[in-house]
Scaffold this motif. Structure first.
Motif, mmCIF file in Angstrom:
data_model
loop_
_atom_site.group_PDB
_atom_site.id
_atom_site.type_symbol
_atom_site.label_atom_id
_atom_site.label_comp_id
_atom_site.label_asym_id
_atom_site.label_seq_id
_atom_site.Cartn_x
_atom_site.Cartn_y
_atom_site.Cartn_z
ATOM 1 N N ASN A 201 68.282 11.330 4.355
ATOM 2 C CA ASN A 201 66.844 11.625 4.671
ATOM 3 C C ASN A 201 66.888 12.347 6.059
ATOM 4 O O ASN A 201 67.296 11.927 7.244
ATOM 5 C CB ASN A 201 66.134 10.188 4.886
ATOM 6 C CG ASN A 201 64.541 10.434 5.344
ATOM 7 O OD1 ASN A 201 64.134 11.316 5.228
ATOM 8 N ND2 ASN A 201 63.957 9.488 5.196
ATOM 9 N N VAL B 243 66.355 -2.394 4.811
ATOM 10 C CA VAL B 243 67.604 -1.715 5.714
ATOM 11 C C VAL B 243 67.140 -1.600 7.225
ATOM 12 O O VAL B 243 67.829 -1.837 8.193
ATOM 13 C CB VAL B 243 67.958 -0.497 5.062
ATOM 14 C CG1 VAL B 243 69.007 0.244 6.026
ATOM 15 C CG2 VAL B 243 68.777 -0.667 3.739
ATOM 16 N N SER B 244 65.818 -1.518 7.266
ATOM 17 C CA SER B 244 65.204 -1.403 8.826
ATOM 18 C C SER B 244 65.661 -2.394 9.505
ATOM 19 O O SER B 244 66.187 -2.334 10.607
ATOM 20 C CB SER B 244 63.619 -1.550 8.624
ATOM 21 O OG SER B 244 63.419 -0.311 7.879
ATOM 22 N N TYR C 143 66.969 10.258 9.786
ATOM 23 C CA TYR C 143 65.795 9.211 9.704
ATOM 24 C C TYR C 143 65.274 9.025 10.814
ATOM 25 O O TYR C 143 65.907 8.682 12.164
ATOM 26 C CB TYR C 143 66.447 7.871 8.832
ATOM 27 C CG TYR C 143 65.291 7.033 8.722
ATOM 28 C CD1 TYR C 143 64.128 7.247 8.131
ATOM 29 C CD2 TYR C 143 65.632 5.485 8.879
ATOM 30 C CE1 TYR C 143 63.143 6.186 7.804
ATOM 31 C CE2 TYR C 143 64.899 4.400 8.717
ATOM 32 C CZ TYR C 143 63.585 4.794 8.275
ATOM 33 O OH TYR C 143 62.537 3.770 8.167
ATOM 34 N N ILE D 152 71.392 3.739 1.796
ATOM 35 C CA ILE D 152 70.011 3.337 0.794
ATOM 36 C C ILE D 152 69.592 4.177 -0.241
ATOM 37 O O ILE D 152 69.202 3.939 -1.471
ATOM 38 C CB ILE D 152 68.846 3.146 1.750
ATOM 39 C CG1 ILE D 152 67.822 2.560 1.210
ATOM 40 C CG2 ILE D 152 68.589 4.524 2.598
ATOM 41 C CD1 ILE D 152 66.562 1.937 2.120
ATOM 42 N N TYR D 153 70.154 5.519 -0.313
ATOM 43 C CA TYR D 153 69.879 6.448 -1.432
ATOM 44 C C TYR D 153 71.256 6.730 -2.101
ATOM 45 O O TYR D 153 71.169 7.593 -3.078
ATOM 46 C CB TYR D 153 69.519 7.831 -0.720
ATOM 47 C CG TYR D 153 68.379 7.745 -0.023
ATOM 48 C CD1 TYR D 153 67.064 8.013 -0.422
ATOM 49 C CD2 TYR D 153 68.231 7.905 1.371
ATOM 50 C CE1 TYR D 153 65.670 7.833 -0.007
ATOM 51 C CE2 TYR D 153 67.099 7.858 2.163
ATOM 52 C CZ TYR D 153 65.610 7.852 1.617
ATOM 53 O OH TYR D 153 64.739 7.672 2.196
ATOM 54 N N ASP E 48 74.360 4.003 6.307
ATOM 55 C CA ASP E 48 73.170 3.609 5.631
ATOM 56 C C ASP E 48 73.261 4.311 4.381
ATOM 57 O O ASP E 48 72.943 5.531 4.338
ATOM 58 C CB ASP E 48 71.997 4.114 6.631
ATOM 59 C CG ASP E 48 70.586 3.959 5.928
ATOM 60 O OD1 ASP E 48 70.382 3.678 4.833
ATOM 61 O OD2 ASP E 48 69.605 3.973 6.859
ATOM 62 N N ARG F 195 60.472 -5.436 0.714
ATOM 63 C CA ARG F 195 61.117 -5.494 1.965
ATOM 64 C C ARG F 195 62.538 -5.998 2.007
ATOM 65 O O ARG F 195 62.524 -7.328 2.585
ATOM 66 C CB ARG F 195 60.463 -6.167 3.110
ATOM 67 C CG ARG F 195 58.794 -5.638 3.374
ATOM 68 C CD ARG F 195 58.690 -4.092 3.358
ATOM 69 N NE ARG F 195 59.743 -3.619 4.593
ATOM 70 C CZ ARG F 195 60.748 -2.815 4.499
ATOM 71 N NH1 ARG F 195 60.904 -1.997 3.336
ATOM 72 N NH2 ARG F 195 61.356 -2.407 5.531
ATOM 73 N N SER G 203 64.645 -0.817 -1.931
ATOM 74 C CA SER G 203 63.550 0.164 -1.606
ATOM 75 C C SER G 203 63.179 1.395 -2.403
ATOM 76 O O SER G 203 62.483 1.513 -3.231
ATOM 77 C CB SER G 203 63.373 0.466 -0.154
ATOM 78 O OG SER G 203 62.988 -0.439 0.679
ATOM 79 N N LYS G 204 64.461 2.072 -2.624
ATOM 80 C CA LYS G 204 64.515 3.503 -2.935
ATOM 81 C C LYS G 204 65.024 3.471 -4.418
ATOM 82 O O LYS G 204 64.034 3.754 -5.514
ATOM 83 C CB LYS G 204 65.330 4.527 -2.180
ATOM 84 C CG LYS G 204 65.257 4.246 -0.902
ATOM 85 C CD LYS G 204 63.745 4.622 -0.297
ATOM 86 C CE LYS G 204 63.629 4.511 1.096
ATOM 87 N NZ LYS G 204 62.418 5.241 1.738
HETATM 88 N N1 PLP Z 1 67.231 4.310 5.897
HETATM 89 C C1 PLP Z 1 66.813 5.492 5.574
HETATM 90 C C2 PLP Z 1 67.734 6.519 5.494
HETATM 91 C C3 PLP Z 1 65.314 5.532 5.106
HETATM 92 O O1 PLP Z 1 65.105 6.751 4.573
HETATM 93 C C4 PLP Z 1 64.447 4.612 4.882
HETATM 94 C C5 PLP Z 1 63.257 4.446 4.497
HETATM 95 O O2 PLP Z 1 62.592 5.669 4.503
HETATM 96 C C6 PLP Z 1 65.041 3.204 5.426
HETATM 97 C C7 PLP Z 1 66.316 3.028 5.991
HETATM 98 C C8 PLP Z 1 64.355 1.972 5.366
HETATM 99 O O3 PLP Z 1 64.330 1.293 4.253
HETATM 100 P P1 PLP Z 1 63.929 -0.233 4.135
HETATM 101 O O4 PLP Z 1 62.628 -0.030 3.255
HETATM 102 O O5 PLP Z 1 64.918 -0.802 3.240
HETATM 103 O O6 PLP Z 1 63.652 -0.787 5.349
#
Ligand code: PLP
Length: 388
Positions: free
Chosen positions: A175, A100-101, A125, A205-206, A203, A245, A236-237
């Motif tokens: 986060n 996601v980064s 984040y 991701i969670y 985002d 990655r 990732s999570k």
């Molecule tokens: N977005 C949030 C809110 C995160 O907490 C994190 C990682 O801690 C990421 C993105 C990064 O995720 P990725 O490992 O998919 O790059």
């Protein structure tokens, strides 16, 4: 040579991550219990690792399409349709990224002209504000509060929007606070996005890590929002795949096309073995994902209870794997508290100030750590708080 003068001004101006600074202090120390890094303590489920190994065994060691393997994009599209209830065309509206980064960076670079404002809720984040600065945008943080369980209130958002606002960034579950958004708040936020013609970068991701049987709702699924939303998600999570990655963006085709232009020159494509593993995760990973989520749920309940017993006021977060106790009663600043806890008791947690000024007075504890370690960490924390 004066290297500092050679570094681009927008890069020189961004601070190093507060988390990284803190964890350099932890490196090489024995007996530390870390509630620090936001990374699952589970190893990637075996069947997913096996898919990556098998990909290598078959000699799949090449580039893929810039957008990612079509088979993966089809899996993503099916998953997103059933989980988020939004439909995307796998051929044109899904881009596979390096986490996601990378997707955050691509989206901001694709959307922002210099000086455009990006509104986001804070504490947040660590990468949001620096990523906006690297894309030559201007960060506008909206504070969220413990009294609202750190959710973003539409009224607070409305006050931050100006004629220069171009993008709204959301992250639910959040986060570092574990905050979630109610349907009513999401509807209010969506109304503002439509009224001010904003693109929403969400985002999520969670999103699988929601507790108490609650269902995650994506803002992309609300009426009128699909066309103005970039939905980011990754592996990732929920699937414990940080090292693979791998992430993705779903959005209307012209936006994906713009992001893809940057991705094709900067990254070319995500690693093929990670993409093959991701297909396995989406197609067969639900049982292991649910087992990990149930374990986080149990740990969340334990931590919230213990922190409140210790006298650190802690709301019950609805998602992610972080708790965000209030440490103000101890009279210590968040950095001072965290450094003291590390020195005195060998427990590492991240000062809330690492997530923006509104995180001051709080501590982020990640509970992607074994319950036995969490128990010991809480005993040590109790002793530390008692000593203050
Ligand atoms: N977005 C949030 C809110 C995160 O907490 C994190 C990682 O801690 C990421 C993105 C990064 O995720 P990725 O490992 O998919 O790059």
């Amino acid at each position: 040579m004066d290297y500092q003068a050679k570094i681009a001004r927008n890069v020189a101006a961004i601070p190093r991550s507060g988390i990284r600074d803190f964890f350099e202090l932890v490196q090489g120390r024995e007996g530390i219990i870390s509630l620090g890094v936001g990374e699952p303590d589970f190893t990637t489920p075996w069947h997913i690792r096996e898919a990556a190994i098998y990909s290598l065994e078959k000699g799949q060691t090449t580039y893929t399409s810039n957008l990612g393997l079509l088979s993966l994009r089809k899996s993503i599209s099916r998953y997103v349709s059933s989980f988020f209830e939004v439909d995307y065309d796998p051929a044109r509206e899904v881009l596979v990224t390096v986490g996601v980064s990378e997707a955050i960076d691509l989206a901001l670079r694709a959307l922002l002209n210099p000086g455009d404002e990006v509104v986001f809720h804070e504490p947040c984040y660590v990468s949001y504000s620096p990523s906006i600065a690297l894309a030559h945008g201007k960060s506008v943080a909206v504070e969220t509060h413990k009294a609202d369980a750190f959710s973003l209130k539409p009224e607070a958002l409305a006050a931050a929007i100006t004629p220069r606002t171009r993008v709204l960034m959301l992250n639910f579950p959040t986060n570092p606070t574990g905050a979630v958004a109610s349907l009513a708040d999401l509807e209010g936020i969506a109304r503002l996005a439509i009224q001010h013609d904003l693109i929403v970068l969400t985002d999520e991701i969670y999103s699988e890590l929601r507790y108490d049987g609650e269902k995650h709702i994506s803002i992309a699924s609300l009426p009128g929002m699909r066309e103005r939303t970039i939905l980011l998600h990754g592996f990732s999570k929920a699937f414990a795949m940080t090292g693979f990655r791998l992430g993705y963006a779903c959005a209307p085709q012209p936006i994906i096309e713009a992001m893809m232009k940057i991705h094709q020159y900067a990254m070319l494509c995500a690693p093929i073995m990670s993409q093959n593993a991701a297909i396995e995760a989406l197609e067969h990973g639900a049982p292991s994902m649910r087992a990990m989520r149930d374990s986080y749920h149990q740990r969340r309940d334990f931590l919230v209870k213990r922190l409140n017993e210790i006298g650190l006021d802690c709301h019950t977060p609805g998602g992610a794997f972080y708790v965000f106790p209030d440490i103000r009663k101890t009279g210590r600043g968040s950095k001072e508290f965290a450094l003291g806890l590390l020195d005195a008791e060998g427990v590492a947690a991240v000062p809330g100030s690492a997530f923006g000024p509104s995180g001051e007075g709080f501590l982020r504890c990640c509970y992607a750590t074994a319950l036995t370690d969490l128990r010991t960490a809480m005993e040590r924390m109790e002793r530390y708080v008692g000593s203050l």
